[in-house]
Design a protein around this motif. Structure first.
Motif, PDB file in Angstrom:
ATOM      1  N   GLY A 187      49.959  29.240  13.763  1.00  0.00           N
ATOM      2  CA  GLY A 187      50.577  28.659  12.822  1.00  0.00           C
ATOM      3  C   GLY A 187      49.967  28.220  11.904  1.00  0.00           C
ATOM      4  N   VAL A 188      49.015  29.227  11.041  1.00  0.00           N
ATOM      5  CA  VAL A 188      47.753  29.282  10.361  1.00  0.00           C
ATOM      6  C   VAL A 188      48.730  28.357   8.909  1.00  0.00           C
ATOM      7  CG1 VAL A 188      45.525  30.503   8.836  1.00  0.00           C
ATOM      8  CG2 VAL A 188      46.259  31.050  11.269  1.00  0.00           C
ATOM      9  N   ASP A 189      47.578  27.670   7.999  1.00  0.00           N
ATOM     10  CA  ASP A 189      48.356  27.540   7.216  1.00  0.00           C
ATOM     11  C   ASP A 189      47.285  27.781   5.413  1.00  0.00           C
ATOM     12  OD1 ASP A 189      50.207  25.186   7.584  1.00  0.00           O
ATOM     13  OD2 ASP A 189      48.625  24.726   9.258  1.00  0.00           O
ATOM     14  N   VAL A 190      46.343  28.014   6.091  1.00  0.00           N
ATOM     15  CA  VAL A 190      44.904  28.783   5.329  1.00  0.00           C
ATOM     16  C   VAL A 190      44.181  29.490   6.153  1.00  0.00           C
ATOM     17  CG1 VAL A 190      43.211  27.578   3.970  1.00  0.00           C
ATOM     18  CG2 VAL A 190      44.966  25.969   4.032  1.00  0.00           C
ATOM     19  N   LEU A 191      44.220  30.765   5.026  1.00  0.00           N
ATOM     20  CA  LEU A 191      43.401  32.023   5.661  1.00  0.00           C
ATOM     21  C   LEU A 191      41.829  31.202   4.748  1.00  0.00           C
ATOM     22  CD1 LEU A 191      42.815  35.108   6.895  1.00  0.00           C
ATOM     23  CD2 LEU A 191      43.638  35.686   4.796  1.00  0.00           C
ATOM     24  N   ALA A 192      40.950  31.706   5.411  1.00  0.00           N
ATOM     25  CA  ALA A 192      39.570  31.634   4.990  1.00  0.00           C
ATOM     26  C   ALA A 192      39.039  32.931   5.162  1.00  0.00           C
ATOM     27  CB  ALA A 192      38.841  30.285   4.983  1.00  0.00           C
ATOM     28  N   THR A 193      38.634  33.673   3.826  1.00  0.00           N
ATOM     29  CA  THR A 193      38.128  34.720   4.387  1.00  0.00           C
ATOM     30  C   THR A 193      36.691  35.256   3.093  1.00  0.00           C
ATOM     31  OG1 THR A 193      37.852  37.045   4.546  1.00  0.00           O
ATOM     32  CG2 THR A 193      39.306  36.518   2.859  1.00  0.00           C
TER      33      THR A 193
END
Length: 243
Positions: A187-193
């Protein structure tokens, strides 16, 4: 002549293999952060050099005549130190820096300069997936009130440092199907990479696009001033052959 390749990346392994195929003496160096690193197929030393003097000693002891730095684009400390020592000691130095990622149609990307800026782009109550590695997890300050997931290769030595968080332990490579399933399941809303570039890590960005997940991309540090920089394995091999 022996070339030292600071490896650990795909480019590093391919450069080491390419040098060996050209019958150029090569020593690959791996940081030793993962328990089962991929074998570059050439003589390898593993682990840190023991600081600045240890690195200088390694250059002398192994008869190193040139250094190809193919570490991760975010290995800022080791790259800066290596470039400076090579410059001071008159050892030819080359930095291999693959191109960063650029957004395409359908991407929702925001760039940040520092980890602490991430909290401004993650609403409270949201789930954020840190595909940034665990080394600088503490730098992502201010994420209280968010559910935080962080991926790592090896099992964690201790509990997750944030109250609402958990480790995601898995080993690359990750396919588009892998990444799509993970982002959806969690249920990821934001992917930070990190803006690491390269094809190996691209699948998570494609998965985010397909699912409509917002991406926050951490800008890479600049290369050392005055360093010779190339973007491809072939360019690095050509440089080595011209020494």
């Amino acid at each position: 002549m022996t070339l030292l390749v600071l490896a650990g990346t795909r480019e590093g392994r391919e450069i080491a293999a390419g040098l060996a195929a050209r019958r150029l003496p090569v020593l690959a160096s791996l940081a030793g952060r993962t328990r089962r690193p991929l074998d570059p197929g050439v003589p390898v030393r593993t682990g840190g050099f023991g600081g600045e003097e240890g690195f200088r000693a390694a250059l002398r002891d192994h008869g190193i005549t040139a250094v190809i730095d193919a570490t991760h684009p975010f290995a800022e400390h080791i790259t800066a130190r290596t470039a400076r020592i090579c410059r001071e000691d008159g050892v030819p130095y080359l930095l291999v820096l693959r191109p960063g990622w650029t957004p395409g149609p359908g991407d929702d990307w925001t760039r940040i300069a520092r980890e602490a800026e991430l909290a401004q782009h993650v609403p409270r109550g949201a789930t954020v997936f840190l595909a940034t590695g665990p080394q600088r997890l503490a730098a992502f300050a201010g994420l209280d009130g968010r559910r935080v997931l962080c991926r790592r290769i090896d099992p964690a030595p201790g509990p997750f440092p944030f109250e609402q968080g958990q480790w995601v332990v898995s080993r690359p490579p990750f396919t588009l199907a892998d990444e799509t399933a993970l982002l959806s399941l969690m249920g990821v809303d934001v992917l930070a990479t990190k803006d690491s570039g390269g094809e190996d890590g691209r699948a998570k960005l494609d998965a985010a696009r397909a699912l409509g997940v917002k991406v926050v991309l951490l800008d890479r540090p600049p290369p050392p001033e005055g360093a010779r920089v190339v973007e491809t394995v072939e360019a690095a091999l050509q440089w080595a052959e011209g020494l």
